[in-house]
Design a protein around this motif. Sequence first.
Motif, PDB file in Angstrom:
ATOM      1  N   TYR A  31       0.837  -1.203   0.000  1.00 30.94           N
ATOM      2  CA  TYR A  31       0.000   0.000   0.000  1.00 30.94           C
ATOM      3  C   TYR A  31       0.871   1.252   0.000  1.00 30.94           C
ATOM      4  CZ  TYR A  31      -3.152   3.629   1.693  1.00 30.94           C
ATOM      5  OH  TYR A  31      -3.853   4.814   1.833  1.00 30.94           O
ATOM      6  N   SER A  32       1.877   1.264   0.874  1.00 27.86           N
ATOM      7  CA  SER A  32       2.768   2.411   0.997  1.00 27.86           C
ATOM      8  C   SER A  32       3.460   2.713  -0.334  1.00 27.86           C
ATOM      9  CB  SER A  32       3.811   2.129   2.089  1.00 27.86           C
ATOM     10  OG  SER A  32       4.820   3.105   2.106  1.00 27.86           O
ATOM     11  N   ARG A  33       3.966   1.672  -0.979  1.00 27.36           N
ATOM     12  CA  ARG A  33       4.663   1.868  -2.248  1.00 27.36           C
ATOM     13  C   ARG A  33       3.725   2.440  -3.313  1.00 27.36           C
ATOM     14  NH1 ARG A  33       8.617  -3.496  -2.804  1.00 27.36           N
ATOM     15  NH2 ARG A  33      10.252  -2.693  -1.410  1.00 27.36           N
ATOM     16  N   LYS A  34       2.537   1.904  -3.375  1.00 27.90           N
ATOM     17  CA  LYS A  34       1.576   2.364  -4.371  1.00 27.90           C
ATOM     18  C   LYS A  34       1.174   3.818  -4.129  1.00 27.90           C
ATOM     19  CE  LYS A  34      -3.060   1.325  -6.174  1.00 27.90           C
ATOM     20  NZ  LYS A  34      -4.236   0.415  -6.057  1.00 27.90           N
ATOM     21  N   VAL A  35       0.863   4.150  -2.886  1.00 25.46           N
ATOM     22  CA  VAL A  35       0.352   5.482  -2.563  1.00 25.46           C
ATOM     23  C   VAL A  35       1.431   6.550  -2.723  1.00 25.46           C
ATOM     24  CG1 VAL A  35      -0.450   6.928  -0.648  1.00 25.46           C
ATOM     25  CG2 VAL A  35      -1.530   4.732  -1.090  1.00 25.46           C
ATOM     26  N   VAL A  36       2.626   6.302  -2.194  1.00 25.34           N
ATOM     27  CA  VAL A  36       3.684   7.320  -2.257  1.00 25.34           C
ATOM     28  C   VAL A  36       4.052   7.621  -3.704  1.00 25.34           C
ATOM     29  CG1 VAL A  36       6.104   7.794  -1.727  1.00 25.34           C
ATOM     30  CG2 VAL A  36       4.594   6.862   0.036  1.00 25.34           C
ATOM     31  N   GLN A  37       4.216   6.587  -4.499  1.00 27.69           N
ATOM     32  CA  GLN A  37       4.580   6.796  -5.897  1.00 27.69           C
ATOM     33  C   GLN A  37       3.464   7.503  -6.665  1.00 27.69           C
ATOM     34  OE1 GLN A  37       6.012   3.233  -7.747  1.00 27.69           O
ATOM     35  NE2 GLN A  37       6.386   4.204  -9.730  1.00 27.69           N
ATOM     36  N   ALA A  38       2.224   7.066  -6.449  1.00 33.33           N
ATOM     37  CA  ALA A  38       1.091   7.649  -7.173  1.00 33.33           C
ATOM     38  C   ALA A  38       0.815   9.084  -6.768  1.00 33.33           C
ATOM     39  CB  ALA A  38      -0.152   6.793  -6.943  1.00 33.33           C
ATOM     40  N   ASN A  39       1.101   9.426  -5.514  1.00 31.83           N
ATOM     41  CA  ASN A  39       0.740  10.746  -4.989  1.00 31.83           C
ATOM     42  C   ASN A  39       1.777  11.829  -5.249  1.00 31.83           C
ATOM     43  OD1 ASN A  39      -1.664   9.845  -4.000  1.00 31.83           O
ATOM     44  ND2 ASN A  39      -1.122   9.967  -1.836  1.00 31.83           N
ATOM     45  N   GLU A  40       2.976  11.454  -5.693  1.00 30.62           N
ATOM     46  CA  GLU A  40       4.056  12.433  -5.738  1.00 30.62           C
ATOM     47  C   GLU A  40       3.714  13.642  -6.614  1.00 30.62           C
ATOM     48  OE1 GLU A  40       8.579  11.857  -6.899  1.00 30.62           O
ATOM     49  OE2 GLU A  40       8.148  11.300  -4.829  1.00 30.62           O
ATOM     50  N   GLU A  41       3.235  13.406  -7.836  1.00 32.11           N
ATOM     51  CA  GLU A  41       2.914  14.529  -8.714  1.00 32.11           C
ATOM     52  C   GLU A  41       1.742  15.346  -8.168  1.00 32.11           C
ATOM     53  OE1 GLU A  41       4.652  15.710 -11.207  1.00 32.11           O
ATOM     54  OE2 GLU A  41       6.129  14.112 -10.919  1.00 32.11           O
ATOM     55  N   LYS A  42       0.778  14.673  -7.559  1.00 35.86           N
ATOM     56  CA  LYS A  42      -0.370  15.380  -6.966  1.00 35.86           C
ATOM     57  C   LYS A  42       0.089  16.280  -5.826  1.00 35.86           C
ATOM     58  CE  LYS A  42      -4.764  14.591  -4.551  1.00 35.86           C
ATOM     59  NZ  LYS A  42      -4.370  15.358  -3.351  1.00 35.86           N
ATOM     60  N   LEU A  43       0.983  15.760  -4.984  1.00 33.60           N
ATOM     61  CA  LEU A  43       1.482  16.561  -3.866  1.00 33.60           C
ATOM     62  C   LEU A  43       2.260  17.771  -4.364  1.00 33.60           C
ATOM     63  CD1 LEU A  43       2.657  13.754  -1.397  1.00 33.60           C
ATOM     64  CD2 LEU A  43       0.666  15.253  -1.155  1.00 33.60           C
ATOM     65  N   LEU A  44       3.067  17.566  -5.407  1.00 30.24           N
ATOM     66  CA  LEU A  44       3.804  18.690  -5.982  1.00 30.24           C
ATOM     67  C   LEU A  44       2.847  19.744  -6.519  1.00 30.24           C
ATOM     68  CD1 LEU A  44       6.670  16.781  -7.828  1.00 30.24           C
ATOM     69  CD2 LEU A  44       6.947  18.329  -5.885  1.00 30.24           C
ATOM     70  N   ALA A  45       1.779  19.312  -7.201  1.00 24.86           N
ATOM     71  CA  ALA A  45       0.796  20.262  -7.728  1.00 24.86           C
ATOM     72  C   ALA A  45       0.082  21.001  -6.604  1.00 24.86           C
ATOM     73  CB  ALA A  45      -0.217  19.521  -8.602  1.00 24.86           C
ATOM     74  N   ASP A  46      -0.249  20.281  -5.540  1.00 24.71           N
ATOM     75  CA  ASP A  46      -0.907  20.908  -4.393  1.00 24.71           C
ATOM     76  C   ASP A  46      -0.007  21.959  -3.749  1.00 24.71           C
ATOM     77  OD1 ASP A  46      -3.149  19.358  -4.764  1.00 24.71           O
ATOM     78  OD2 ASP A  46      -2.683  17.932  -3.153  1.00 24.71           O
ATOM     79  N   MET A  47       1.281  21.623  -3.610  1.00 27.60           N
ATOM     80  CA  MET A  47       2.209  22.574  -2.997  1.00 27.60           C
ATOM     81  C   MET A  47       2.405  23.797  -3.890  1.00 27.60           C
ATOM     82  SD  MET A  47       4.997  20.212  -0.939  1.00 27.60           S
ATOM     83  CE  MET A  47       5.394  19.054  -2.251  1.00 27.60           C
ATOM     84  N   GLN A  48       2.437  23.573  -5.210  1.00 27.19           N
ATOM     85  CA  GLN A  48       2.529  24.712  -6.131  1.00 27.19           C
ATOM     86  C   GLN A  48       1.302  25.614  -6.007  1.00 27.19           C
ATOM     87  OE1 GLN A  48       3.537  22.365  -9.806  1.00 27.19           O
ATOM     88  NE2 GLN A  48       5.003  24.013 -10.126  1.00 27.19           N
ATOM     89  N   ALA A  49       0.148  25.003  -5.830  1.00 27.24           N
ATOM     90  CA  ALA A  49      -1.076  25.787  -5.677  1.00 27.24           C
ATOM     91  C   ALA A  49      -1.043  26.636  -4.414  1.00 27.24           C
ATOM     92  CB  ALA A  49      -2.289  24.857  -5.649  1.00 27.24           C
ATOM     93  N   HIS A  50      -0.209  26.254  -3.458  1.00 28.47           N
ATOM     94  CA  HIS A  50      -0.079  27.007  -2.212  1.00 28.47           C
ATOM     95  C   HIS A  50       1.188  27.871  -2.200  1.00 28.47           C
ATOM     96  CE1 HIS A  50      -3.114  24.075  -0.859  1.00 28.47           C
ATOM     97  NE2 HIS A  50      -3.453  25.015  -0.007  1.00 28.47           N
ATOM     98  N   GLY A  51       1.743  28.115  -3.379  1.00 26.60           N
ATOM     99  CA  GLY A  51       2.846  29.065  -3.477  1.00 26.60           C
ATOM    100  C   GLY A  51       4.228  28.483  -3.661  1.00 26.60           C
ATOM    101  N   ALA A  52       4.382  27.160  -3.615  1.00 29.60           N
ATOM    102  CA  ALA A  52       5.703  26.558  -3.801  1.00 29.60           C
ATOM    103  C   ALA A  52       6.145  26.700  -5.258  1.00 29.60           C
ATOM    104  CB  ALA A  52       5.677  25.090  -3.400  1.00 29.60           C
ATOM    105  N   LYS A  53       7.453  26.744  -5.440  1.00 30.46           N
ATOM    106  CA  LYS A  53       8.026  26.845  -6.785  1.00 30.46           C
ATOM    107  C   LYS A  53       8.854  25.582  -7.027  1.00 30.46           C
ATOM    108  CE  LYS A  53       8.169  31.848  -6.202  1.00 30.46           C
ATOM    109  NZ  LYS A  53       7.388  31.758  -4.925  1.00 30.46           N
ATOM    110  N   VAL A  54       8.371  24.717  -7.895  1.00 28.92           N
ATOM    111  CA  VAL A  54       8.998  23.418  -8.136  1.00 28.92           C
ATOM    112  C   VAL A  54       9.903  23.499  -9.358  1.00 28.92           C
ATOM    113  CG1 VAL A  54       8.595  20.983  -8.660  1.00 28.92           C
ATOM    114  CG2 VAL A  54       7.045  22.203  -7.111  1.00 28.92           C
ATOM    115  N   SER A  55      11.141  23.025  -9.211  1.00 34.43           N
ATOM    116  CA  SER A  55      12.067  23.009 -10.349  1.00 34.43           C
ATOM    117  C   SER A  55      12.690  21.623 -10.499  1.00 34.43           C
ATOM    118  CB  SER A  55      13.170  24.055 -10.160  1.00 34.43           C
ATOM    119  OG  SER A  55      13.971  23.745  -9.037  1.00 34.43           O
ATOM    120  N   ARG A  56      12.974  21.276 -11.756  1.00 32.58           N
ATOM    121  CA  ARG A  56      13.609  20.001 -12.091  1.00 32.58           C
ATOM    122  C   ARG A  56      14.915  20.318 -12.812  1.00 32.58           C
ATOM    123  NH1 ARG A  56       9.183  16.117 -11.856  1.00 32.58           N
ATOM    124  NH2 ARG A  56       7.212  17.271 -11.654  1.00 32.58           N
ATOM    125  N   PRO A  57      15.974  20.596 -12.061  1.00 32.77           N
ATOM    126  CA  PRO A  57      17.223  21.025 -12.694  1.00 32.77           C
ATOM    127  C   PRO A  57      17.939  19.851 -13.366  1.00 32.77           C
ATOM    128  CG  PRO A  57      17.597  20.656 -10.381  1.00 32.77           C
ATOM    129  CD  PRO A  57      16.116  20.463 -10.603  1.00 32.77           C
TER     130      PRO A  57
END
Length: 331
Positions: free
Chosen positions: A266-292
Amino acid sequence: MTMRGFRFMAATAIAVAFALPAAAQTVLRFSHTDQQHGARQEAAELFAKKVEELTQGRYKVQVFCCSQLGNDPKNIEQLGFGGIDFTVSGTGSYAPHLPTLNVTALPYLVDNFAQGQAFYDRSKWLQAQFAKAPAKGFRFLATWEAGFRDMTTKTPLASPADAKGMKLRTFPNEMMRWVLEAMGFNIQIMPLPEVYLAIQQGVVQGQENPIDTIASNKFYEVAPYITLTQHVYSPIPLAISERTWQKLSPADRKAVTEAAQIAAAYSRKVVQANEEKLLADMQAHGAKVSRPPLAPFRAAVQPVYAKAREKYGADVDAALADAEAIRKQVK
């Protein structure tokens, strides 16, 4: 005896039987350091539910999140003397008791989740290290997911040049310190619950952790630049106190192990699946995400491999060989 007397005695016996308490349920304590709304807590709650189900209610797992019973080093120490029954933490947190586990924090050991999970499941070198744990007072049941470690800083971090002189918090682990210092950071060690305030007050300029931990602790609120360096793959093995394990019957050992594996999947499935969603949520709250580009970061940490070989010798090459074999098999 009259029929009336017989009926009275029978009724009394039935009433007493129903009044007798059920067999005592053993409560086991599970302590971890993540927040109540993180994936770690979700997996812990699932584990607790499955333990109770699979032991037919003989055991109940009480979960304590948020460092209520201690930070990661304290939790692992408590496993040794039975102060708690379970904890889940990064492999590097167990390294003070099993020093070779520091090798798992070598930078860029694997490239993606599938390779990382295969390494933890199939590496003969790593399984041999895990097998040493019972002699230290705990044993590993299954490896849960946390993900790759990334940076959260108050200013942009486009390359290692931006890390020069920046104060960055990490957890107490030798290999992690070597990796981050090679990138140019000045390292500060502190417990996880202190990090948010330390960044807010300027004691440090940032921290590094997997995305789920960054999101659940809201570090992006005080260090809004999230840089996906993915410098170390950092899953979280679940461990049980060896004292607790020795008290379990063979059937209950099997049940607890099965519950741990169900929660790991369960942990493996949820963490991997949620990563992009969490990044989008944090961006919506003002975070600036970069992939250098990662090439400069990979180049900066090259001296760490030689340093690790000086201290850990053949263990480094054994771990690298297993990781290389898995990278060829798993894309």
